[in-house]
Motif scaffolding. Structure first.
Motif, PDB file in Angstrom:
ATOM      1  N   THR A  57      -0.099   6.170  -4.925  1.00  0.00           N
ATOM      2  CA  THR A  57      -0.546   5.505  -3.704  1.00  0.00           C
ATOM      3  C   THR A  57      -1.475   6.420  -2.894  1.00  0.00           C
ATOM      4  OG1 THR A  57       1.601   6.167  -2.827  1.00  0.00           O
ATOM      5  CG2 THR A  57       1.339   3.842  -3.432  1.00  0.00           C
ATOM      6  N   TYR A  58      -2.037   5.859  -1.849  1.00  0.00           N
ATOM      7  CA  TYR A  58      -3.073   6.552  -1.069  1.00  0.00           C
ATOM      8  C   TYR A  58      -2.634   7.893  -0.494  1.00  0.00           C
ATOM      9  CZ  TYR A  58      -0.752   5.597   3.309  1.00  0.00           C
ATOM     10  OH  TYR A  58       0.158   5.618   4.320  1.00  0.00           O
ATOM     11  N   LYS A  72       0.797  -1.217   0.000  1.00  0.00           N
ATOM     12  CA  LYS A  72       0.000   0.000   0.000  1.00  0.00           C
ATOM     13  C   LYS A  72       0.844   1.290   0.000  1.00  0.00           C
ATOM     14  CE  LYS A  72      -3.553   2.244   2.681  1.00  0.00           C
ATOM     15  NZ  LYS A  72      -4.499   2.283   3.742  1.00  0.00           N
ATOM     16  N   SER A  91      -3.495   3.214  -6.053  1.00  0.00           N
ATOM     17  CA  SER A  91      -2.620   2.196  -6.639  1.00  0.00           C
ATOM     18  C   SER A  91      -1.784   1.545  -5.555  1.00  0.00           C
ATOM     19  CB  SER A  91      -1.700   2.823  -7.680  1.00  0.00           C
ATOM     20  OG  SER A  91      -2.454   3.494  -8.654  1.00  0.00           O
ATOM     21  N   THR A  92      -1.273   0.357  -5.897  1.00  0.00           N
ATOM     22  CA  THR A  92      -0.453  -0.358  -4.923  1.00  0.00           C
ATOM     23  C   THR A  92       1.021   0.042  -5.068  1.00  0.00           C
ATOM     24  OG1 THR A  92      -0.010  -2.170  -6.467  1.00  0.00           O
ATOM     25  CG2 THR A  92      -1.988  -2.360  -5.079  1.00  0.00           C
ATOM     26  N   THR A  93       1.787  -0.378  -4.061  1.00  0.00           N
ATOM     27  CA  THR A  93       3.231  -0.134  -4.071  1.00  0.00           C
ATOM     28  C   THR A  93       3.843  -0.687  -5.360  1.00  0.00           C
ATOM     29  OG1 THR A  93       3.150  -0.461  -1.681  1.00  0.00           O
ATOM     30  CG2 THR A  93       5.338  -0.496  -2.701  1.00  0.00           C
ATOM     31  N   ASN A 141       3.877   4.184  -0.347  1.00  0.00           N
ATOM     32  CA  ASN A 141       4.514   4.852  -1.474  1.00  0.00           C
ATOM     33  C   ASN A 141       5.995   4.444  -1.603  1.00  0.00           C
ATOM     34  OD1 ASN A 141       5.397   6.644  -3.365  1.00  0.00           O
ATOM     35  ND2 ASN A 141       4.389   8.425  -2.445  1.00  0.00           N
TER      36      ASN A 141
END
Ligand code: IPM
Ligand code: MN
Length: 374
Positions: A351-352, A310, A358-360, A312
């Motif tokens: 990322t969040y 999750k 998006s995922t790592t 960055n």
């Protein structure tokens, strides 16, 4: 050309972010026809909990044969705070005499800063943090009422110092910590800052607290002035640490190269990270120009996000770019930063923490793809 690079994924999110760093560095290596051979070292909480060992002398010796190490993060809630940080991370910084902790504070295009009306033109400086001395030398203890004695030793490649302390106290119990800076230690890092300023905008800002901690930081200032005298082309100024936190927020455009003793450098670079868009975007390099350097994001191991794919990875990828630059691949390094910038401007895969989902690994793959295009 082949480079052997030790990798220490470490704790928490370390393995996830380092995997993306390696992915992107490999893409850059393909593009410029060199290769990277990673050698993984499992240091950190797992190793410590299994073996009771922090980092073996043999491991340090082996690592010291390489010019650059890629590091994720160290720190785990299962271990008392400070044990791994001091026993692994600081041990390596000191053992390899990485006296420069280089922390660029640069707002990339496409990144939101909490500073109103500030743009990438305004936020572009470098903090050069001293990395081996000051209140980080680990000299301190506690003493109960009465008379006691304590002996301490600082062992460095630069020098050895012994302190013997007689205490006679009628307080119930005290805790104390001794800070130390040396002429050699200050001079070499301040010189590095001036050399860097010669390649940038010719300005060096010193950070201290010479108005209160005058023995230690008055000395730092004196050495700073000695070094500055050798660089008439570079302007300099002095800042108290409390004031510079204010100026970083109000007028970041004033700064070019900022040089700070270890502890103040630690504190002001978290602030620096925030004005460049957050800890997810702040890379760091622990440098020994004549020895083994180590490249890591400045954030920690974020254990609560461990294994979620999750967080960055950009700070680690950027730290990887600094590693390639150090190894003598500046074009590969600058392509990685350009790819990061391109990704941030496009704003699709993030990322969040940057407002995306998006995922790592999606971010890592996207940067790797962009490296091939820029
Ligand atoms: C950093 C960290 C470390 C430091 C800790 C984890 C020992 O905060 O790299 O900034 O204080 O140097
Ligand atoms: Mn820190």
């Amino acid at each position: 050309m082949k480079y052997n690079v030790p990798v220490i994924p470490g704790d928490g999110i370390g393995p996830e972010i380092v995997a993306e760093g390696c992915k992107v560095l490999e893409a850059a290596a393909d593009k410029y026809s060199f290769s990277l051979d990673w050698k993984e070292y499992s240091l950190g909480a797992e190793h410590y909990l299994e073996t009771g060992e922090l980092v073996a002398e043999d491991t340090l010796k082996e690592l010291s044969k390489y010019p650059a190490i890629f590091l994720g993060a160290i720190g785990d809630p299962r271990v008392k705070p400070g044990i791994l940080e001091k026993g692994v991370l600081l041990t390596m910084r000191f053992y390899f005499d990485q006296y420069i902790n280089l922390r660029p504070v640069k707002l990339l295009e496409g990144v939101w800063t909490p500073l109103k009306d500030k743009t990438p033109q305004d936020i572009d400086f470098v903090v050069v943090r001293e990395n081996t001395e000051d209140f980080y030398i680990g000299i301190g203890s506690r003493a109960r009422r009465g008379k006691s004695h304590a002996d301490f030793e600082i062992k460095r490649s630069l020098y050895n110092i012994k302190f013997g302390l007689d205490i006679d106290s009628d307080s119930e119990e005290i805790g104390y910590q001794i800070g130390e800076v040396s002429r050699e230690g200050c001079s070499r890092v301040i010189k590095y800052a001036f050399d860097l300023a010669m390649k940038r905008r010719h300005q060096v800002s010193s950070v201290d607290k010479a108005n209160v901690l005058s023995d230690i930081y008055g000395f730092w200032r004196e050495v700073f002035l000695d070094v500055a005298a050798g660089y008439p082309q570079v302007k300099h100024d002095f800042n108290f640490v409390d004031a510079i936190t204010m100026w970083f927020v109000k007028n970041p455009e004033w700064f070019d190269v900022v040089v700070a003793p270890n502890m103040f450098g630690d504190i002001i670079t978290d602030l620096g990270a925030m004005i460049q868009g957050g800890l997810g975007l702040a890379p760091g390099a622990n440098l020994n120009p004549d020895g083994t350097s180590m490249f890591e994001p400045i954030h920690g191991s974020a254990p609560k996000y461990k294994g979620q794919n999750k967080v960055n990875p950009l700070a680690t990828i950027w730290a990887g770019a600094l590693l390639l630059e150090h190894l003598g691949q500046p074009r590969a390094a600058s392509d990685i930063v350009t790819a990061i910038e391109r990704n941030l401007i496009e704003g699709r895969i993030k990322t969040y923490d940057l407002g995306g989902s998006s995922t790592t690994s999606e971010v890592g793959s996207e940067i790797a793809r962009l490296v091939g295009l820029v």
